[in-house]
Motif scaffolding. Sequence first.
Motif, PDB file in Angstrom:
ATOM      1  N   LEU A 139       7.391  18.301  -4.245  1.00 37.48           N
ATOM      2  CA  LEU A 139       6.149  17.536  -4.307  1.00 37.48           C
ATOM      3  C   LEU A 139       4.926  18.424  -4.376  1.00 37.48           C
ATOM      4  CD1 LEU A 139       6.765  14.767  -1.611  1.00 37.48           C
ATOM      5  CD2 LEU A 139       6.722  14.485  -4.100  1.00 37.48           C
ATOM      6  N   LEU A 149       1.724  -3.590   9.422  1.00 38.12           N
ATOM      7  CA  LEU A 149       0.268  -3.519   9.326  1.00 38.12           C
ATOM      8  C   LEU A 149      -0.255  -2.153   9.765  1.00 38.12           C
ATOM      9  CD1 LEU A 149      -2.416  -4.798   8.681  1.00 38.12           C
ATOM     10  CD2 LEU A 149      -2.442  -5.811  10.967  1.00 38.12           C
ATOM     11  N   LYS A 190       0.450   0.370   7.041  1.00 36.45           N
ATOM     12  CA  LYS A 190      -0.425   0.232   5.859  1.00 36.45           C
ATOM     13  C   LYS A 190      -1.845   0.712   6.168  1.00 36.45           C
ATOM     14  CE  LYS A 190       2.759  -2.152   3.483  1.00 36.45           C
ATOM     15  NZ  LYS A 190       3.305  -1.875   2.173  1.00 36.45           N
ATOM     16  N   PHE A 214      -5.627   7.610   2.143  1.00 38.24           N
ATOM     17  CA  PHE A 214      -6.306   7.556   0.836  1.00 38.24           C
ATOM     18  C   PHE A 214      -7.823   7.665   0.996  1.00 38.24           C
ATOM     19  CE2 PHE A 214      -2.269   5.820  -0.752  1.00 38.24           C
ATOM     20  CZ  PHE A 214      -2.181   6.461  -1.976  1.00 38.24           C
ATOM     21  N   VAL A 230      -1.733  -8.523   6.457  1.00 44.49           N
ATOM     22  CA  VAL A 230      -2.130  -7.243   5.856  1.00 44.49           C
ATOM     23  C   VAL A 230      -3.528  -7.355   5.266  1.00 44.49           C
ATOM     24  CG1 VAL A 230      -1.616  -5.613   4.001  1.00 44.49           C
ATOM     25  CG2 VAL A 230       0.242  -6.536   5.399  1.00 44.49           C
ATOM     26  N   LEU A 254      -6.310  -4.661   3.642  1.00 44.46           N
ATOM     27  CA  LEU A 254      -6.392  -3.267   3.222  1.00 44.46           C
ATOM     28  C   LEU A 254      -7.631  -2.986   2.407  1.00 44.46           C
ATOM     29  CD1 LEU A 254      -2.734  -2.520   2.054  1.00 44.46           C
ATOM     30  CD2 LEU A 254      -3.869  -1.666   4.110  1.00 44.46           C
ATOM     31  N   GLY A 272      -5.968   2.969  -3.766  1.00 39.61           N
ATOM     32  CA  GLY A 272      -4.691   3.686  -3.746  1.00 39.61           C
ATOM     33  C   GLY A 272      -3.710   3.067  -2.760  1.00 39.61           C
ATOM     34  N   ALA A 273      -4.204   2.736  -1.583  1.00 42.57           N
ATOM     35  CA  ALA A 273      -3.340   2.135  -0.562  1.00 42.57           C
ATOM     36  C   ALA A 273      -2.889   0.737  -0.989  1.00 42.57           C
ATOM     37  CB  ALA A 273      -4.074   2.076   0.775  1.00 42.57           C
ATOM     38  N   LEU A 327      -0.263   1.057  -3.725  1.00 42.71           N
ATOM     39  CA  LEU A 327       1.027   1.452  -3.152  1.00 42.71           C
ATOM     40  C   LEU A 327       1.686   0.271  -2.444  1.00 42.71           C
ATOM     41  CD1 LEU A 327       3.119   3.627  -2.582  1.00 42.71           C
ATOM     42  CD2 LEU A 327       1.754   4.353  -0.610  1.00 42.71           C
ATOM     43  N   HIS A 328       0.888  -0.503  -1.717  1.00 39.65           N
ATOM     44  CA  HIS A 328       1.418  -1.710  -1.046  1.00 39.65           C
ATOM     45  C   HIS A 328       2.056  -2.658  -2.064  1.00 39.65           C
ATOM     46  CE1 HIS A 328       1.545  -5.349   1.403  1.00 39.65           C
ATOM     47  NE2 HIS A 328       0.846  -5.956   0.455  1.00 39.65           N
ATOM     48  N   GLU A 346       5.287  -1.220  -3.607  1.00 38.84           N
ATOM     49  CA  GLU A 346       6.454  -1.193  -2.714  1.00 38.84           C
ATOM     50  C   GLU A 346       7.228  -2.509  -2.693  1.00 38.84           C
ATOM     51  OE1 GLU A 346       4.712   0.197   0.993  1.00 38.84           O
ATOM     52  OE2 GLU A 346       5.508   2.205   0.660  1.00 38.84           O
ATOM     53  N   GLU A 355      14.816   8.051  -4.138  1.00 37.29           N
ATOM     54  CA  GLU A 355      13.817   8.715  -3.293  1.00 37.29           C
ATOM     55  C   GLU A 355      12.940   9.670  -4.092  1.00 37.29           C
ATOM     56  OE1 GLU A 355      15.073  11.517  -0.308  1.00 37.29           O
ATOM     57  OE2 GLU A 355      13.181  11.324   0.786  1.00 37.29           O
ATOM     58  N   ARG A 374      10.543   7.882  -6.427  1.00 33.92           N
ATOM     59  CA  ARG A 374       9.505   7.222  -5.634  1.00 33.92           C
ATOM     60  C   ARG A 374       8.447   8.226  -5.183  1.00 33.92           C
ATOM     61  NH1 ARG A 374       9.074   6.403  -0.092  1.00 33.92           N
ATOM     62  NH2 ARG A 374       7.640   4.704   0.413  1.00 33.92           N
ATOM     63  N   LYS A 375       8.896   9.358  -4.656  1.00 34.37           N
ATOM     64  CA  LYS A 375       7.959  10.362  -4.138  1.00 34.37           C
ATOM     65  C   LYS A 375       7.116  10.965  -5.264  1.00 34.37           C
ATOM     66  CE  LYS A 375       9.865  10.321   0.080  1.00 34.37           C
ATOM     67  NZ  LYS A 375       9.226  10.077   1.364  1.00 34.37           N
ATOM     68  N   ARG A 376       7.722  11.168  -6.408  1.00 38.54           N
ATOM     69  CA  ARG A 376       6.960  11.741  -7.531  1.00 38.54           C
ATOM     70  C   ARG A 376       5.900  10.759  -8.014  1.00 38.54           C
ATOM     71  NH1 ARG A 376       7.079  17.063  -8.490  1.00 38.54           N
ATOM     72  NH2 ARG A 376       6.284  16.523 -10.555  1.00 38.54           N
ATOM     73  N   ILE A 393       4.362   8.615  -6.184  1.00 38.43           N
ATOM     74  CA  ILE A 393       3.304   8.654  -5.165  1.00 38.43           C
ATOM     75  C   ILE A 393       2.474   9.936  -5.305  1.00 38.43           C
ATOM     76  CG2 ILE A 393       2.886   8.778  -2.670  1.00 38.43           C
ATOM     77  CD1 ILE A 393       5.313   6.872  -2.329  1.00 38.43           C
ATOM     78  N   LEU A 435       0.009   9.238  -7.878  1.00 35.91           N
ATOM     79  CA  LEU A 435      -1.003   8.301  -7.363  1.00 35.91           C
ATOM     80  C   LEU A 435      -2.086   9.080  -6.609  1.00 35.91           C
ATOM     81  CD1 LEU A 435      -1.967   5.393  -6.725  1.00 35.91           C
ATOM     82  CD2 LEU A 435      -0.314   5.366  -4.838  1.00 35.91           C
TER      83      LEU A 435
END
Lengths: 217, 217
Positions: A73, A96, A99, A106, B71, B73, B77-78, B81-82, B85, B95, B98-100, B102, B105
């Motif tokens: 990463l 919650l 998040k 961010f 929730v 927010l 970005g957050a 991502l929410h 997901e 995995e 997913r990480k790449r 992010i 992002l």
Amino acid sequence: MPIDPKSPIEVTAFGWVPDFARGQVRDLRVRWALEELGLNYRTRLLMGERPASYYREQPWGQVPVYKEGAVELFECGAIALHIAEKNETLLPADELGRKRAIAWLFAALNSIDGPAMAYVSAAFFHVDQPWSAGASAAFGEHLTQRLARLGDWLGNKEWLEDRFNVGDLMMVATIRGSDILKHAPDNLVAYVRRGEARPAFQRALAAQLADFAPDPA
Amino acid sequence: MPIDPKSPIEVTAFGWVPDFARGQVRDLRVRWALEELGLNYRTRLLMGERPASYYREQPWGQVPVYKEGAVELFECGAIALHIAEKNETLLPADELGRKRAIAWLFAALNSIDGPAMAYVSAAFFHVDQPWSAGASAAFGEHLTQRLARLGDWLGNKEWLEDRFNVGDLMMVATIRGSDILKHAPDNLVAYVRRGEARPAFQRALAAQLADFAPDPA
């Protein structure tokens, strides 16, 4: 944790930077997150020019790069989130809380770091330019307003949400530089000092500083 | 999806902005993510001065705010991502993938948006200042270098990793403004056009534009 050459986790850092950058390079944030979880790591130290191949690991030629098994990463925010997801130390288990912590992660890297870096660039990286003073004043004012809002949010709380999380870690690391922090209200300065007082931060800072070679004679 | 006043998802947007900002306000990114997943949403449109209470929802007084059950927010970005997901549409299930996603992002919002906003601020928000030209030239050069590195990474690939993901969504949204994109190499311009051609993007853009009240007479 001590640095362990046999750790499955590798953090790439710089083997030398000028004095003003020591204690500020972004691998510090990753070291700090690892220290909070009590995870050891090995370091790969870059010296001099980066080889062309390095840009396939880190598209901007910066640090850190993080390797752990198949996971490779870049971007300190993504790395910090990856580490935080390992357990509840930096990321609450409830949806919650999780998040909200990510929202602050961010926020640090987009809403605060952007204005902060614009100011630092105008005021320091371009200090010899005739436009530096005017741009620094304008960007400094914008940064001051943004940090005032952040201070309003924090109020007299200890952390941004109800407990220290990965968002606080990134926020403290983002604003703790003296040139940025001089634009912050008092309660935000105290917040940064609380973060820096954490033993995990102190260990991470000492480890980054210990990895720098002395200045060339 | 059509906007549905009964949707459990609420996106806060502005009810009016000047012409130059139409199609650029950041709720577009959230609308786009929702459209990619085929999720409907309702909008809350802010007009005029924000009440003081709004800063408890969005610390900087900006948009979007996102609400879905418990929730609540801020930070696009957050929120992205929410949404990502929820299933595999924007975030691979494996995995590493997913990480790449992010990582990209965060790259869009930290390594690209920061230099882009510094340039836009110097060149446009402060165009009447005597330091604007000098600062714009310096920040424009930095942005050009950063986008050149991004173009080098992309090469002749369609997306930044092996399939369109939430990182591409945020990257395209971050650099598609004409003042930013004029600093980009040709392959990156083509990448942005591919993103903008997606039906979900087109629906999101149309929905944002339709929500703006006409200019005051």
